[in-house]
Design a protein around this motif. Structure first.
Motif, PDB file in Angstrom:
ATOM      1  N   UNK A 351      39.409  46.663  35.662  1.00 42.86           N
ATOM      2  CA  UNK A 351      39.612  48.052  35.436  1.00 42.86           C
ATOM      3  C   UNK A 351      39.295  48.524  34.222  1.00 42.86           C
ATOM      4  N   UNK A 352      39.029  50.168  34.202  1.00 44.39           N
ATOM      5  CA  UNK A 352      38.659  50.611  32.731  1.00 44.39           C
ATOM      6  C   UNK A 352      40.211  50.787  32.189  1.00 44.39           C
ATOM      7  N   UNK A 353      41.342  50.601  32.737  1.00 48.37           N
ATOM      8  CA  UNK A 353      42.658  51.113  31.868  1.00 48.37           C
ATOM      9  C   UNK A 353      42.805  49.699  31.164  1.00 48.37           C
ATOM     10  N   UNK A 354      42.055  48.480  31.393  1.00 51.89           N
ATOM     11  CA  UNK A 354      42.123  47.074  31.043  1.00 51.89           C
ATOM     12  C   UNK A 354      41.031  46.863  29.666  1.00 51.89           C
ATOM     13  N   UNK A 355      40.704  48.007  29.395  1.00 50.85           N
ATOM     14  CA  UNK A 355      39.610  47.906  28.166  1.00 50.85           C
ATOM     15  C   UNK A 355      39.818  46.782  27.083  1.00 50.85           C
ATOM     16  N   UNK A 356      41.223  46.650  26.898  1.00 50.70           N
ATOM     17  CA  UNK A 356      41.563  45.876  25.880  1.00 50.70           C
ATOM     18  C   UNK A 356      41.665  44.408  26.095  1.00 50.70           C
ATOM     19  N   UNK A 357      41.738  44.287  27.590  1.00 50.74           N
ATOM     20  CA  UNK A 357      41.970  42.748  27.843  1.00 50.74           C
ATOM     21  C   UNK A 357      40.508  42.203  27.857  1.00 50.74           C
ATOM     22  N   UNK A 358      40.146  41.005  28.031  1.00 55.26           N
ATOM     23  CA  UNK A 358      39.035  40.222  28.251  1.00 55.26           C
ATOM     24  C   UNK A 358      38.488  40.759  29.335  1.00 55.26           C
ATOM     25  N   UNK A 359      37.003  41.383  29.398  1.00 59.52           N
ATOM     26  CA  UNK A 359      36.170  41.708  30.353  1.00 59.52           C
ATOM     27  C   UNK A 359      36.685  42.899  31.301  1.00 59.52           C
ATOM     28  N   UNK A 360      37.685  43.400  30.899  1.00 62.44           N
ATOM     29  CA  UNK A 360      38.616  44.379  31.623  1.00 62.44           C
ATOM     30  C   UNK A 360      39.318  44.042  32.874  1.00 62.44           C
ATOM     31  N   UNK A 361      39.701  42.856  32.796  1.00 61.53           N
ATOM     32  CA  UNK A 361      40.289  41.958  33.726  1.00 61.53           C
ATOM     33  C   UNK A 361      41.718  42.718  33.909  1.00 61.53           C
ATOM     34  N   UNK A 362      42.088  43.315  35.040  1.00 61.20           N
ATOM     35  CA  UNK A 362      43.581  43.571  35.347  1.00 61.20           C
ATOM     36  C   UNK A 362      44.487  42.629  35.758  1.00 61.20           C
ATOM     37  N   UNK A 363      43.939  41.743  36.655  1.00 59.75           N
ATOM     38  CA  UNK A 363      44.906  40.886  37.261  1.00 59.75           C
ATOM     39  C   UNK A 363      44.266  40.423  38.832  1.00 59.75           C
ATOM     40  N   UNK A 364      45.141  39.468  39.378  1.00 59.14           N
ATOM     41  CA  UNK A 364      44.740  38.932  40.727  1.00 59.14           C
ATOM     42  C   UNK A 364      45.329  39.884  41.925  1.00 59.14           C
ATOM     43  N   UNK A 365      44.891  40.235  42.733  1.00 55.67           N
ATOM     44  CA  UNK A 365      45.454  41.039  43.910  1.00 55.67           C
ATOM     45  C   UNK A 365      46.518  39.990  44.658  1.00 55.67           C
ATOM     46  N   UNK A 366      47.502  40.755  45.304  1.00 58.43           N
ATOM     47  CA  UNK A 366      48.543  39.823  45.963  1.00 58.43           C
ATOM     48  C   UNK A 366      49.513  39.162  44.902  1.00 58.43           C
ATOM     49  N   UNK A 367      49.621  39.976  43.678  1.00 62.47           N
ATOM     50  CA  UNK A 367      50.491  39.502  42.548  1.00 62.47           C
ATOM     51  C   UNK A 367      51.422  40.714  42.133  1.00 62.47           C
ATOM     52  N   UNK A 368      52.689  40.248  41.954  1.00 66.56           N
ATOM     53  CA  UNK A 368      53.764  41.169  41.363  1.00 66.56           C
ATOM     54  C   UNK A 368      53.893  40.836  39.981  1.00 66.56           C
ATOM     55  N   UNK A 369      53.715  41.534  39.056  1.00 68.15           N
ATOM     56  CA  UNK A 369      53.933  41.534  37.668  1.00 68.15           C
ATOM     57  C   UNK A 369      55.212  41.287  37.015  1.00 68.15           C
ATOM     58  N   UNK A 370      55.801  40.309  36.623  1.00 67.14           N
ATOM     59  CA  UNK A 370      56.953  40.218  36.003  1.00 67.14           C
ATOM     60  C   UNK A 370      57.005  39.703  34.669  1.00 67.14           C
ATOM     61  N   UNK A 371      57.093  40.219  33.649  1.00 66.66           N
ATOM     62  CA  UNK A 371      57.322  41.609  33.379  1.00 66.66           C
ATOM     63  C   UNK A 371      56.144  42.611  33.510  1.00 66.66           C
ATOM     64  N   UNK A 372      56.136  43.679  33.601  1.00 67.88           N
ATOM     65  CA  UNK A 372      55.236  44.659  33.823  1.00 67.88           C
ATOM     66  C   UNK A 372      54.148  44.463  32.952  1.00 67.88           C
ATOM     67  N   UNK A 373      52.803  44.475  33.221  1.00 65.82           N
ATOM     68  CA  UNK A 373      51.850  44.643  32.446  1.00 65.82           C
ATOM     69  C   UNK A 373      51.343  45.867  31.769  1.00 65.82           C
ATOM     70  N   UNK A 374      51.397  46.044  30.383  1.00 64.34           N
ATOM     71  CA  UNK A 374      51.229  47.319  29.902  1.00 64.34           C
ATOM     72  C   UNK A 374      49.759  47.538  29.256  1.00 64.34           C
ATOM     73  N   UNK A 375      49.306  48.451  29.295  1.00 65.32           N
ATOM     74  CA  UNK A 375      47.927  48.710  28.658  1.00 65.32           C
ATOM     75  C   UNK A 375      48.013  50.335  27.756  1.00 65.32           C
ATOM     76  N   UNK A 376      47.290  50.124  26.734  1.00 64.02           N
ATOM     77  CA  UNK A 376      47.339  51.186  25.841  1.00 64.02           C
ATOM     78  C   UNK A 376      45.820  51.829  26.134  1.00 64.02           C
TER      79      UNK A 376
END
Length: 422
Positions: A351-376
């Motif tokens: 995703x474009x919101x994950x521009x600060x992560x590696x290659x824009x990787x947001x996460x895998x589907x069918x996953x609930x993030x705990x704690x919440x993943x934050x992006x600036x």
């Protein structure tokens, strides 16, 4: 006394909770695995300072599907077809097939209903297909089996006559052996020995003819359908960078693991199903279970879809009792191939919101993030995009059908330490 609020105390803003569904997005026309979504209007217009986005979970939910289609299967001898092809190289395969004698080819059509539960993948289709074909095959095979028994009995009668001749010659050769043993005339012995050798040679030649007749049973008579004639295969094609689903037959593969009888036949398939209406350059992509098969196999008129003309003759409409066109006649082919199919497994999300992560990787589907993943966020765009890639091979893009369910739960907030990881 109650403590009064200090006006200079920092106020904690309340984040905006949002859930985005696939139908809320707009598919990119050049990158069909990408969807665009708009940020909340109240968040865009607010004085938010540093923009923080939190992701609670990402989920792909497969819809329960009812796949209705008609499959045609025809089986015929390779030798018949190859001989005709050699002598008529410019003729179509359909013409050559119908040039084969009727009693040496078999053809059948079967209406299939396959229930695909939300928790199952595409392997469920072949399970349903074989269950229903087994019943149809058993009913169809009654007549060919009777015909083939009759033809094989005629061959057995020929073998019986030949066997009688063999026994007669061997008996005569045995009698000559006795006469040779009792004779003292060398000339007579030589003549009878030569005659005996010729009789044995003739008996061996007749024996080989019997073996040939027995072998001919394999290629005599009308082909019988077997459930092993039909298979499905789903695989990742790394050259085309896509997942492919096929209807095929192992009989078409000239390989060593086939037994001698199976290696005698070709199998052709045709398939017919409902396709989405397409008028004035626009395809109807609304939710409608009538088009479940087309949706699952990615068939349609969009640029990233398999064109219906690849599988059906659009000049051969099939109408219902009221005269409405339901579908079209299927084209015959050795293998039916559907490209860019979703395997209904989890996806890697970028995703474009994950521009600060590696290659824009947001996460895998069918996953609930705990704690919440934050992006600036550093951009001032009023929308963001997400891209789907295979959960098994993250370089292969996934064209999620628009009629499937995907959602992502997010928080939108200005930068505030009090909100982080609460």
């Amino acid at each position: 006394m109650y403590q009064t609020l200090n006006p200079i105390d920092e106020q904690t803003p309340i984040p905006i909770e949002s859930a985005y569904f696939l139908e809320d997005g707009e598919r990119d026309k050049t990158r069909p695995n990408r969807f665009y979504f708009k940020f909340p209007e109240e968040w865009i217009t607010s004085n938010r300072g540093e923009s923080i986005v939190g992701v609670r979970n990402i989920w792909t939910n497969c819809r329960r599907r009812k796949l209705c289609y008609t499959i045609g299967i025809r089986k015929y001898y390779k030798k018949d077809f190859d001989d005709l092809k050699r002598n008529n190289p410019k003729q179509t395969n359909d013409f050559l097939y119908y040039s084969i004698p009727f009693e040496r080819r078999s053809e059948i059509f079967c209406d299939i209903i396959s229930w695909l539960p939300s928790e199952k993948d595409l392997r469920e289709i072949i399970i349903d297909l074989r269950k229903q074909l087994k019943i149809v095959f058993e009913k169809y095979n009654v007549s060919p089996i009777d015909l083939n028994k009759h033809l094989h009995n005629l061959i057995d009668k020929q073998k019986g006559k030949i066997n009688d001749e063999i026994e007669k010659k061997l008996d005569e050769a045995e009698q000559l052996q006795i006469e040779i043993s009792n004779s003292t005339d060398l000339n007579e012995k030589a003549q009878k020995t030569l005659k005996r050798q010729n009789l044995i040679k003739e008996a061996w030649e007749l024996s080989r003819k019997m073996d040939e007749l027995e072998e001919s049973k394999l290629s005599t008579g009308q082909p019988i359908f077997d459930i092993r004639d039909v298979g499905m295969d789903g695989y990742y094609n790394y050259e085309k960078n896509t997942f492919i689903e096929t209807f095929y037959s192992p009989l078409n593969e000239d390989t060593n693991y086939l037994n001698k009888q199976d290696n005698l036949f070709y199998i052709d398939f045709s398939i017919s199903f409902r396709i989405r209406p397409f008028e004035n350059g626009v395809q109807d992509n609304s939710l409608n279970r009538l088009y479940d098969f087309a949706d699952i196999m990615n068939v349609g008129y969009e640029s990233f879809q398999n064109n219906p003309n690849k599988y059906m003759d659009l000049d051969s409409p099939i109408e219902d009792k009221k005269g409405n066109v339901e579908r079209f006649g299927g084209k015959w082919m050795r293998e039916i191939v559907f490209e860019d199919v979703w395997d209904r497994c989890s996806c890697k999300i970028y995703s474009s919101i994950a521009e600060q992560s590696s290659k824009g990787y947001l996460g895998n589907s069918k996953v609930q993030f705990s704690p919440i993943k934050y992006f600036k966020l550093n951009s001032s765009d009023n929308r963001f995009w997400i891209e789907f890639y295979s959960g098994r091979y993250n370089r292969i893009p996934v064209k999620i059908p628009e009629t499937e369910t995907f959602y992502i739960e997010m928080q939108f907030m200005p930068f505030n330490k009090k909100l982080m990881y609460v």
